[in-house]
Each structure stands twice: as structure tokens, then as C-alpha cells.
Design a protein around this motif. Sequence first.
Motif, PDB file in Angstrom:
ATOM      1  N   PRO A 282      35.383  17.486  44.740  1.00  0.00           N
ATOM      2  CA  PRO A 282      35.661  18.285  45.988  1.00  0.00           C
ATOM      3  C   PRO A 282      35.742  19.685  45.675  1.00  0.00           C
ATOM      4  O   PRO A 282      36.149  20.045  44.568  1.00  0.00           O
ATOM      5  CB  PRO A 282      37.135  17.645  46.452  1.00  0.00           C
ATOM      6  N   LYS A 283      35.216  20.438  46.810  1.00  0.00           N
ATOM      7  CA  LYS A 283      35.078  21.861  46.543  1.00  0.00           C
ATOM      8  C   LYS A 283      36.464  22.580  46.923  1.00  0.00           C
ATOM      9  O   LYS A 283      37.347  22.001  47.507  1.00  0.00           O
ATOM     10  CB  LYS A 283      34.179  22.453  47.411  1.00  0.00           C
ATOM     11  N   LEU A 284      36.803  23.625  46.396  1.00  0.00           N
ATOM     12  CA  LEU A 284      37.907  24.538  46.327  1.00  0.00           C
ATOM     13  C   LEU A 284      37.830  25.338  47.803  1.00  0.00           C
ATOM     14  O   LEU A 284      36.693  25.642  48.237  1.00  0.00           O
ATOM     15  CB  LEU A 284      38.238  25.514  45.428  1.00  0.00           C
ATOM     16  N   LYS A 285      39.126  25.432  48.475  1.00  0.00           N
ATOM     17  CA  LYS A 285      39.057  26.109  49.703  1.00  0.00           C
ATOM     18  C   LYS A 285      39.915  27.562  49.289  1.00  0.00           C
ATOM     19  O   LYS A 285      41.036  27.486  48.621  1.00  0.00           O
ATOM     20  CB  LYS A 285      40.038  25.603  50.667  1.00  0.00           C
ATOM     21  N   PHE A 286      39.225  28.643  49.765  1.00  0.00           N
ATOM     22  CA  PHE A 286      40.071  29.927  49.517  1.00  0.00           C
ATOM     23  C   PHE A 286      40.118  30.943  51.110  1.00  0.00           C
ATOM     24  O   PHE A 286      38.808  30.255  51.741  1.00  0.00           O
ATOM     25  CB  PHE A 286      39.289  31.017  48.627  1.00  0.00           C
ATOM     26  N   SER A 287      41.060  31.474  51.251  1.00  0.00           N
ATOM     27  CA  SER A 287      41.036  32.318  52.440  1.00  0.00           C
ATOM     28  C   SER A 287      39.873  33.541  52.381  1.00  0.00           C
ATOM     29  O   SER A 287      39.481  33.643  51.295  1.00  0.00           O
ATOM     30  CB  SER A 287      42.217  32.930  52.791  1.00  0.00           C
ATOM     31  N   GLU A 288      39.532  33.944  53.558  1.00  0.00           N
ATOM     32  CA  GLU A 288      38.922  35.099  53.619  1.00  0.00           C
ATOM     33  C   GLU A 288      39.153  36.084  52.316  1.00  0.00           C
ATOM     34  O   GLU A 288      38.301  36.720  52.042  1.00  0.00           O
ATOM     35  CB  GLU A 288      38.452  35.734  54.967  1.00  0.00           C
ATOM     36  N   GLU A 289      40.509  36.417  52.753  1.00  0.00           N
ATOM     37  CA  GLU A 289      41.114  37.675  51.840  1.00  0.00           C
ATOM     38  C   GLU A 289      40.868  37.203  50.242  1.00  0.00           C
ATOM     39  O   GLU A 289      40.530  38.190  49.527  1.00  0.00           O
ATOM     40  CB  GLU A 289      42.534  37.792  52.080  1.00  0.00           C
ATOM     41  N   GLU A 290      40.955  36.257  49.894  1.00  0.00           N
ATOM     42  CA  GLU A 290      40.855  35.651  48.480  1.00  0.00           C
ATOM     43  C   GLU A 290      39.354  35.938  48.144  1.00  0.00           C
ATOM     44  O   GLU A 290      39.129  36.028  46.978  1.00  0.00           O
ATOM     45  CB  GLU A 290      41.427  34.057  48.484  1.00  0.00           C
ATOM     46  N   PHE A 291      38.449  35.284  49.241  1.00  0.00           N
ATOM     47  CA  PHE A 291      37.079  35.446  48.608  1.00  0.00           C
ATOM     48  C   PHE A 291      36.907  36.939  48.384  1.00  0.00           C
ATOM     49  O   PHE A 291      36.251  37.365  47.442  1.00  0.00           O
ATOM     50  CB  PHE A 291      36.319  34.954  49.826  1.00  0.00           C
ATOM     51  N   ARG A 292      37.226  37.610  49.227  1.00  0.00           N
ATOM     52  CA  ARG A 292      37.034  39.303  49.274  1.00  0.00           C
ATOM     53  C   ARG A 292      37.373  39.740  47.984  1.00  0.00           C
ATOM     54  O   ARG A 292      36.657  40.557  47.250  1.00  0.00           O
ATOM     55  CB  ARG A 292      37.449  39.837  50.532  1.00  0.00           C
ATOM     56  N   ALA A 293      38.704  39.585  47.777  1.00  0.00           N
ATOM     57  CA  ALA A 293      39.308  39.902  46.371  1.00  0.00           C
ATOM     58  C   ALA A 293      38.610  39.726  45.168  1.00  0.00           C
ATOM     59  O   ALA A 293      38.481  40.429  44.333  1.00  0.00           O
ATOM     60  CB  ALA A 293      40.954  39.496  46.487  1.00  0.00           C
ATOM     61  N   THR A 294      38.162  38.118  45.011  1.00  0.00           N
ATOM     62  CA  THR A 294      37.428  37.685  44.145  1.00  0.00           C
ATOM     63  C   THR A 294      36.289  38.545  43.886  1.00  0.00           C
ATOM     64  O   THR A 294      35.878  38.655  42.964  1.00  0.00           O
ATOM     65  CB  THR A 294      37.467  36.274  44.134  1.00  0.00           C
ATOM     66  N   ALA A 295      35.399  38.609  44.963  1.00  0.00           N
ATOM     67  CA  ALA A 295      34.233  39.456  44.671  1.00  0.00           C
ATOM     68  C   ALA A 295      34.383  40.600  44.300  1.00  0.00           C
ATOM     69  O   ALA A 295      33.785  41.103  43.516  1.00  0.00           O
ATOM     70  CB  ALA A 295      33.514  39.196  46.255  1.00  0.00           C
ATOM     71  N   ALA A 296      35.287  41.655  45.028  1.00  0.00           N
ATOM     72  CA  ALA A 296      35.592  42.866  44.535  1.00  0.00           C
ATOM     73  C   ALA A 296      35.939  43.022  43.093  1.00  0.00           C
ATOM     74  O   ALA A 296      35.491  43.836  42.361  1.00  0.00           O
ATOM     75  CB  ALA A 296      36.842  43.184  45.587  1.00  0.00           C
ATOM     76  N   LYS A 297      36.562  41.933  42.623  1.00  0.00           N
ATOM     77  CA  LYS A 297      36.989  42.243  41.310  1.00  0.00           C
ATOM     78  C   LYS A 297      36.059  41.832  40.181  1.00  0.00           C
ATOM     79  O   LYS A 297      35.864  42.671  39.607  1.00  0.00           O
ATOM     80  CB  LYS A 297      38.180  40.746  40.893  1.00  0.00           C
ATOM     81  N   ILE A 298      35.319  40.868  40.428  1.00  0.00           N
ATOM     82  CA  ILE A 298      33.947  40.622  39.767  1.00  0.00           C
ATOM     83  C   ILE A 298      32.949  41.935  40.039  1.00  0.00           C
ATOM     84  O   ILE A 298      32.359  42.299  38.743  1.00  0.00           O
ATOM     85  CB  ILE A 298      33.247  39.278  40.170  1.00  0.00           C
ATOM     86  N   SER A 299      32.633  42.247  41.165  1.00  0.00           N
ATOM     87  CA  SER A 299      31.922  43.481  41.361  1.00  0.00           C
ATOM     88  C   SER A 299      32.231  44.647  40.566  1.00  0.00           C
ATOM     89  O   SER A 299      31.519  45.218  39.901  1.00  0.00           O
ATOM     90  CB  SER A 299      31.855  43.760  42.695  1.00  0.00           C
ATOM     91  N   ALA A 300      33.600  45.001  40.326  1.00  0.00           N
ATOM     92  CA  ALA A 300      34.267  46.182  39.820  1.00  0.00           C
ATOM     93  C   ALA A 300      33.886  45.853  38.130  1.00  0.00           C
ATOM     94  O   ALA A 300      33.795  47.082  37.470  1.00  0.00           O
ATOM     95  CB  ALA A 300      35.716  46.190  40.169  1.00  0.00           C
ATOM     96  N   ALA A 301      33.723  44.748  37.771  1.00  0.00           N
ATOM     97  CA  ALA A 301      33.857  44.569  36.469  1.00  0.00           C
ATOM     98  C   ALA A 301      32.188  44.504  35.943  1.00  0.00           C
ATOM     99  O   ALA A 301      31.924  44.669  34.732  1.00  0.00           O
ATOM    100  CB  ALA A 301      34.326  43.001  36.104  1.00  0.00           C
ATOM    101  N   ILE A 302      31.349  44.775  36.847  1.00  0.00           N
ATOM    102  CA  ILE A 302      29.859  44.819  36.416  1.00  0.00           C
ATOM    103  C   ILE A 302      29.670  46.260  35.909  1.00  0.00           C
ATOM    104  O   ILE A 302      29.944  47.253  36.341  1.00  0.00           O
ATOM    105  CB  ILE A 302      29.114  44.514  37.635  1.00  0.00           C
ATOM    106  N   GLN A 303      29.012  45.975  34.647  1.00  0.00           N
ATOM    107  CA  GLN A 303      28.518  47.308  33.596  1.00  0.00           C
ATOM    108  C   GLN A 303      27.205  47.861  34.363  1.00  0.00           C
ATOM    109  O   GLN A 303      26.350  47.203  34.370  1.00  0.00           O
ATOM    110  CB  GLN A 303      28.635  46.907  32.357  1.00  0.00           C
TER     111      GLN A 303
END
Length: 131
Positions: A110-131
Motif C-alpha cells: 500500500p502506498k503512503l499518504k502525505f498532506s500537501e504541506e508534508e509533500f511540499r516540505a519533503t520536496a523543498a528539503k530534497i531540493s535544497a540539498a541538491i549540489q
Amino acid sequence: MATIFSKIIAGEIPSYRIHEDERYFAFLDINPLAEGHTLVIPKVETDYLFDLEDDLLAGMTVFAKKVALAIDQVMVCKRVGVAVLGLEVPHAHIHLIPINNLHDIEFSRPKLKFSEEEFRATAAKISAAIQ
Ligand code: AMP
């Protein structure tokens, strides 16, 4: 007809964007197996990954590496698993999935569920770590 991923690239459909350059685009999978489950796609619409022209495929691997290293840095995981399925969306893509064990990359789970804010925060976190 444009694929759903081409519509995402064009901004016609929203996505949790992580990174892009002139040839590739990375964004969160909307039905993730793990927090940080990311899709890497070429901007050129091609159904099958191994139909991509050599240089585009090679460049996609290097682009995916950059994104995977960022995922590895900010997600709690042993590895970033890599998978290619393409059974659902006919637009070449690579799944990058933070994993700690074999079961974390089982697509029948089964796939996981995240809120819009959680998705946004995860994307921002990964994005900020890109060299
Ligand atoms: P597959 O083609 O079998 O590799 O699966 C396609 C993947 O794309 C699935 O994991 C879906 O959850 C994901 N997906 C489909 N539509 C979207 C979307 N609009 N945004 C993000 N991910 C999507």
C-alpha cells in the motif's frame, strides 16, 4: 496526446517539483512507497526508457545521481533504491526510493499518504540539498 508527465513539465498539472534542467525534471511521486519517493523524467516525451537516445539516457543517469545524493542526505535511509517500471505512465521515468530494507521497494505494498504541506516540505528539503 501529451502524457500526464508532459503536462507536469508544462505546468498544466501541479507537482512537487524537486529539480530540473533543460533536459530533465524531478518531482515527488504522488503515491509514494516512502517519504522522498521521487520520479526523474526526460522532458522529451518517450514511452520506454531504453528507447531514449544514448546521450539522453546517459545524461538522465547523471541527473538522477544528483537527485539521489540529495535524497540520501536528507532522508533517513540506508540506500536510495532505483526502479524502472513504466507500467502506468507511458513517459520514461526512473523511481528513486529511500529504502532501509527489501520490502521498502515492493511496489505491491500500500502506498503512503502525505498532506500537501508534508509533500511540499519533503520536496523543498530534497531540493535544497541538491549540489
Ligand atoms: P509506473 O509507470 O508503473 O512506473 O508508475 C507511474 C508512477 O507515477 C506511479 O508510482 C504513480 O504514483 C506516479 N504518478 C502518476 N501520476 C502522478 C502525478 N500526477 N504526480 C506524481 N506522480 C504520479
